[in-house]
Each structure stands twice: as structure tokens, then as C-alpha cells.
Design an enzyme around this catalytic site. Structure first.
Site, PDB file in Angstrom:
ATOM      1  NE  ARG A  37      -1.308   6.910  -9.440  1.00  0.00           N
ATOM      2  CZ  ARG A  37      -2.128   7.886  -9.818  1.00  0.00           C
ATOM      3  NH1 ARG A  37      -2.066   8.381 -11.051  1.00  0.00           N
ATOM      4  NH2 ARG A  37      -3.017   8.374  -8.980  1.00  0.00           N
ATOM      5  NE  ARG A  49      -2.167  -1.714  -1.870  1.00  0.00           N
ATOM      6  CZ  ARG A  49      -2.682  -0.523  -1.548  1.00  0.00           C
ATOM      7  NH1 ARG A  49      -1.929   0.522  -1.478  1.00  0.00           N
ATOM      8  NH2 ARG A  49      -3.955  -0.412  -1.322  1.00  0.00           N
ATOM      9  CG  ASP A  87      -7.778  -0.393  -5.528  1.00  0.00           C
ATOM     10  OD1 ASP A  87      -6.663  -0.221  -5.027  1.00  0.00           O
ATOM     11  OD2 ASP A  87      -8.838  -0.205  -4.900  1.00  0.00           O
TER      12      ASP A  87
HETATM   13  O1  1CP Z   1       1.191  -5.156  -5.946  1.00  0.00           O
HETATM   14  C1  1CP Z   1       0.055  -4.869  -5.539  1.00  0.00           C
HETATM   15  O2  1CP Z   1      -0.418  -5.339  -4.502  1.00  0.00           O
HETATM   16  C2  1CP Z   1      -0.714  -3.886  -6.347  1.00  0.00           C
HETATM   17  C3  1CP Z   1      -2.148  -4.221  -6.567  1.00  0.00           C
HETATM   18  C4  1CP Z   1      -3.080  -3.637  -5.495  1.00  0.00           C
HETATM   19  C5  1CP Z   1      -3.797  -4.339  -4.538  1.00  0.00           C
HETATM   20  C6  1CP Z   1      -3.736  -5.825  -4.250  1.00  0.00           C
HETATM   21  C7  1CP Z   1      -3.423  -2.267  -5.364  1.00  0.00           C
HETATM   22  C8  1CP Z   1      -2.870  -1.152  -6.155  1.00  0.00           C
HETATM   23  N1  1CP Z   1      -4.401  -2.170  -4.398  1.00  0.00           N
HETATM   24  C9  1CP Z   1      -4.629  -3.418  -3.877  1.00  0.00           C
HETATM   25  C10 1CP Z   1      -5.615  -3.775  -2.859  1.00  0.00           C
HETATM   26  C11 1CP Z   1      -6.235  -2.714  -2.027  1.00  0.00           C
HETATM   27  N2  1CP Z   1      -6.700  -1.494  -2.418  1.00  0.00           N
HETATM   28  C12 1CP Z   1      -6.517  -2.868  -0.657  1.00  0.00           C
HETATM   29  C13 1CP Z   1      -6.247  -4.110   0.141  1.00  0.00           C
HETATM   30  C14 1CP Z   1      -4.844  -4.185   0.617  1.00  0.00           C
HETATM   31  C15 1CP Z   1      -4.518  -3.370   1.836  1.00  0.00           C
HETATM   32  O3  1CP Z   1      -5.144  -3.559   2.891  1.00  0.00           O
HETATM   33  O4  1CP Z   1      -3.593  -2.546   1.721  1.00  0.00           O
HETATM   34  C16 1CP Z   1      -7.138  -1.681  -0.209  1.00  0.00           C
HETATM   35  C17 1CP Z   1      -7.618  -1.360   1.186  1.00  0.00           C
HETATM   36  C18 1CP Z   1      -7.256  -0.814  -1.346  1.00  0.00           C
HETATM   37  C19 1CP Z   1      -7.891   0.524  -1.360  1.00  0.00           C
HETATM   38  C20 1CP Z   1      -6.922   1.547  -1.784  1.00  0.00           C
HETATM   39  N3  1CP Z   1      -6.465   1.679  -3.066  1.00  0.00           N
HETATM   40  C21 1CP Z   1      -6.258   2.496  -0.988  1.00  0.00           C
HETATM   41  C22 1CP Z   1      -6.358   2.599   0.512  1.00  0.00           C
HETATM   42  C23 1CP Z   1      -7.145   3.742   0.979  1.00  0.00           C
HETATM   43  C24 1CP Z   1      -7.312   3.676   2.495  1.00  0.00           C
HETATM   44  O5  1CP Z   1      -8.434   3.394   2.894  1.00  0.00           O
HETATM   45  O6  1CP Z   1      -6.336   3.903   3.215  1.00  0.00           O
HETATM   46  C25 1CP Z   1      -5.445   3.253  -1.828  1.00  0.00           C
HETATM   47  C26 1CP Z   1      -4.584   4.428  -1.464  1.00  0.00           C
HETATM   48  C27 1CP Z   1      -5.572   2.696  -3.132  1.00  0.00           C
HETATM   49  C28 1CP Z   1      -4.843   3.112  -4.347  1.00  0.00           C
HETATM   50  C29 1CP Z   1      -3.844   2.146  -4.831  1.00  0.00           C
HETATM   51  N4  1CP Z   1      -4.116   0.815  -5.147  1.00  0.00           N
HETATM   52  C30 1CP Z   1      -2.986   0.210  -5.629  1.00  0.00           C
HETATM   53  C31 1CP Z   1      -1.933   1.211  -5.640  1.00  0.00           C
HETATM   54  C32 1CP Z   1      -0.544   0.975  -6.141  1.00  0.00           C
HETATM   55  C33 1CP Z   1      -2.481   2.398  -5.138  1.00  0.00           C
HETATM   56  C34 1CP Z   1      -1.760   3.737  -5.019  1.00  0.00           C
HETATM   57  C35 1CP Z   1      -2.392   4.693  -5.942  1.00  0.00           C
HETATM   58  C36 1CP Z   1      -1.454   5.670  -6.595  1.00  0.00           C
HETATM   59  O7  1CP Z   1      -0.417   5.294  -7.171  1.00  0.00           O
HETATM   60  O8  1CP Z   1      -1.828   6.851  -6.612  1.00  0.00           O
END
Ligand code: 1CP
Length: 345
Positions: free
Chosen positions: A39, A26, A76
Site C-alpha cells: 500500500r 476484509r 472496492d
Molecule cells: O479482502 C478484502 O475484503 C479486500 C477487498 C475489499 C472489499 C470487499 C476492499 C478493499 N473493500 C471492499 C468492500 C467495501 N468497500 C465495502 C463493503 C464492505 C464493508 O461494509 O466493510 C465498503 C463499504 C467499501 C468502501 C470503502 N473502501 C471504505 C469505507 C468508508 C466508510 O464509509 O467507512 C474504505 C475505507 C475503503 C478503502 C478500502 N477498500 C479496501 C481496503 C483494503 C481499503 C483500505 C484502503 C487503504 O489501504 O488505504
């Protein structure tokens, strides 16, 4: 591997290095002010992911800010369920919500075929990022594990315990396995396209491994990760691409992770009993600073980092990373500091 080989690829090749390659899960995200500016222009997070130019800009932000050793594709894990027509939306302060979650056997039987070309916006982002990155910085592509994708798809949203999912799977065992294998096939096709577009490394995120007991973990998650890795290793396009496996707090011993045949195991921050001896020569290791430490003082950060670096000093194939992702409350100054002290050690 020769002198010009990027550090990350050397470490994934299980070489012992003086300074480990550094990247952070992340690393692009809400903790960065420059991310928040971009964003704010999008209401729906997935709309932002569907814009390859913007994904390229976001993937490069942490490289420019901290001079890291690897970039990760900005996207994502929920792009696959979205491509299956489950209608993924990200709601402010709530996270992902599915408009058409999997609620019955019919929902599984009537799933549309996965078309990897429907995610062409992801492969375009890969091409753009590769073009923009310095040649010595590898790009990591990724997907969610079949189990983690199934959990979101059945639950319809995030959850602490995914009870609805666990009950569904107990009730409809065969159909759930069928769904997991459909997701597994989709992950394979999706990752192969990412590799064709230019990713150098793959990471599989099993972010909800933690809610399964040992037996369920093998049956519902690791079995499918193993067949996904087997398929990738036996396809001429993906055979030589190193695979990193991150499982969040898995209820299993070190051997179960090593036996997935991943080239590298990304250790969760609490996995301090992982047996380094049994991993030597079989897998590289990545991790595993608790991201919460970055909310502490510089003295505490330094002490914790030195402990980790001391532990992995002689391990052949070590990548410095966190034990889970950077969170929005972390100060980017501390990420800069962290990177400096790892390189200085
Ligand atoms: O630099 C990076 O890693 C950005 C790319 C990236 C990656 C590899 C994002 C952007 N998401 C992910 C993978 C991801 N997405 C995972 C696996 C990693 C981990 O365990 O943290 C998971 C579980 C998700 C699902 C997801 N996407 C969630 C989690 C929800 C929960 O169940 O708690 C959320 C909040 C997102 C949104 C998201 N994805 C990425 C970002 C920067 C964000 C934030 C969204 C925003 O800016 O509003």
C-alpha cells in the site's frame, strides 16, 4: 457435490459439514503488515485497485498467511461510481471522497451510460487471481448494493447518518429510483463480467442498510437487490453462481432477508435473533463473530467462537466468518488463532 468440491461451494449448496469453510470479510487489508508494504507504494488507493498484478498479490496474502477456504477479489465497491464519472478518491484518514457527487436531478439525467468494459482492470485482476490460486480455493467476486452505492454517490463521502442522501431522496423520489435502477443494471453487467473472468461466488455488500427504517429498506434497498439477484439467476452466464448477501444491521425480520432469494445470508455481528428455523433449506448462513472480539484475549475469543459454532452446528450450509470486516487494529496472530480454533472445534 463430490469429495473434491470446495467446502465453500458445499456450504453454499446447503450441505451440513463437520468443519465449516472459513473466510473473513476484509481479509486483505491494513491489519496485515505485508499489505501495508504494498500500500505504501501508492498514493491513491484506487490506483492500486487499477493494477491487476498488485490486486492478485493482495488477494493471495491472507490465503498464504491463514490457509483460508476462499479468496475475495481485491478491489472496492466504489469502482462503479468511479466508472460513472463521479471521480472517486480515497483521502488519508477520511475515506472516499467524490469530486463530482450527485447533487441535482440534472446530475442523474446527464449520467454517462455505464460501460462495463471501463472496469476491465477488475476482470484482469480476477483472471490473475484465479490463475494464481490453488484449484480448490474458490474466488468471491463482489459489488456494493445499489442503495449503498447511491448513498456514497449522493453524499459524496462517507457519513454516520447519510442525512444529505436521505433528504435528496425524499425531495427527488422518482429521479432517485431512476438512479437506483441505473446502478442496479450496472451491478448486473459488472458481476456478469466478473463471472466471465472466473469468479465462483458473488457477494453483495449492503453496508449502509443500517440507516434505513423498515419501509425504506424494502423500497430503496431490498427491491433493487431482489431485481439484481433475479437478473443474475435468469442469465445463462451467472445462473449457477451462488450469491451471498451481507446487509449491515438491517431493520427487518429474517423473512425479508430470505425473500431476497440470496443463496446465503451473511449475518451482521449483532443479528442474534435471526431465525435459523425459517432459513433452513432456503438459504445458507455466514457469520457472525463480532470483529471487536479479536481485540480480546485468546480465552474470550475461544469462548465466543465456541458459542457461535455450537449455535450453527446442525445448520445445513454454514460458513464461518465475521459479522463485519476485519479492522486495521486487529493483530494478524489473532486471525491465525481464530482460524485454528474453528477447525479444531
Ligand atoms: O479482502 C478484502 O475484503 C479486500 C477487498 C475489499 C472489499 C470487499 C476492499 C478493499 N473493500 C471492499 C468492500 C467495501 N468497500 C465495502 C463493503 C464492505 C464493508 O461494509 O466493510 C465498503 C463499504 C467499501 C468502501 C470503502 N473502501 C471504505 C469505507 C468508508 C466508510 O464509509 O467507512 C474504505 C475505507 C475503503 C478503502 C478500502 N477498500 C479496501 C481496503 C483494503 C481499503 C483500505 C484502503 C487503504 O489501504 O488505504
Amino acid at each position: 457435490m463430490n469429495d473434491s468440491t470446495p467446502l465453500l461451494l458445499k456450504a453454499l449448496n446447503k450441505e451440513k459439514l463437520d468443519i465449516p469453510p472459513i473466510w473473513y470479510m476484509r481479509q486483505a487489508g491494513r491489519y496485515m503488515p505485508e499489505y501495508r508494504v504494498v500500500r505504501s507504494k501508492f498514493k491513491n488507493f484506487l490506483d492500486m485497485c487499477k493494477n491487476p498484478e498488485v490486486c492478485c498479490e493482495l488477494a493471495l496474502q491472507p490465503i498464504n498467511a491463514f490457509n483460508l477456504d476462499a479468496a475475495i477479489l481485491f478491489s472496492d465497491i466504489l469502482t462503479i461510481p468511479d466508472a460513472f464519472g463521479l471521480g472517486v478518491e480515497f483521502i488519508e484518514n477520511e475515506g472516499p471522497v467524490f469530486n463530482n457527487p450527485i447533487e441535482s436531478i440534472d446530475d442523474i439525467n446527464n449520467l454517462i451510460p455505464f460501460d462495463p468494459d471501463s472496469l476491465s482492470y477488475v476482470y484482469e485482476a480476477v483472471t490473475n487471481i484465479k490463475d494464481a490460486l490453488p484449484k480448490n480455493i474458490p474466488l468471491i467476486g463482489f459489488c456494493g448494493s445499489p442503495w449503498t452505492l447511491a448513498a456514497y454517490s449522493i453524499e459524496g463521502r462517507s457519513s454516520k447518518d447519510f442525512n444529505k442522501t436521505i433528504n435528496f431522496i425524499k425531495k427527488y423520489k422518482d429521479e432517485s429510483h431512476f438512479f437506483l435502477s441505473r446502478l442496479s443494471d450496472a451491478c448486473f453487467l459488472y458481476l456478469r463480467k466478473q463471472v466471465q473472468a472466473g469468479v465462483d461466488v458473488i457477494q453483495i455488500f449492503d453496508s449502509w442498510a443500517n440507516i434505513l427504517n423498515n419501509q425504506e429498506l424494502n423500497e430503496l434497498s431490498f427491491n433493487y437487490i431482489k431485481s439484481l439477484i433475479f437478473a443474475l439467476k435468469n442469465d445463462p452466464i451467472t445462473a449457477n453462481i451462488p450469491i451471498i448477501l451481507f446487509a449491515r444491521d438491517p431493520k427487518c425480520n429474517s423473512d425479508a432477508l430470505i425473500e431476497t432469494s440470496a443463496d446465503c445470508i451473511s449475518l451482521y455481528w449483532s443479528m442474534n435473533d435471526f431465525c435459523l428455523e425459517s432459513a433452513k433449506g432456503l438459504t445458507a448462513l455466514q457469520g457472525n463473530l463480532n470483529p471487536k472480539i479479536l481485540l480480546e484475549s485468546k480465552e474470550i475469543i475461544k469462548k465466543e467462537v465456541h458459542e457461535i459454532l455450537k449455535k450453527f452446528k446442525d445448520f445445513p450450509g454454514y460458513i464461518f466468518n465475521l459479522g463485519h470486516g476485519l479492522t486495521p487494529d486487529i493483530n494478524p496472530e489473532m486471525v491465525k488463532y481464530l482460524t485454528e480454533i474453528v477447525r479444531e472445534y
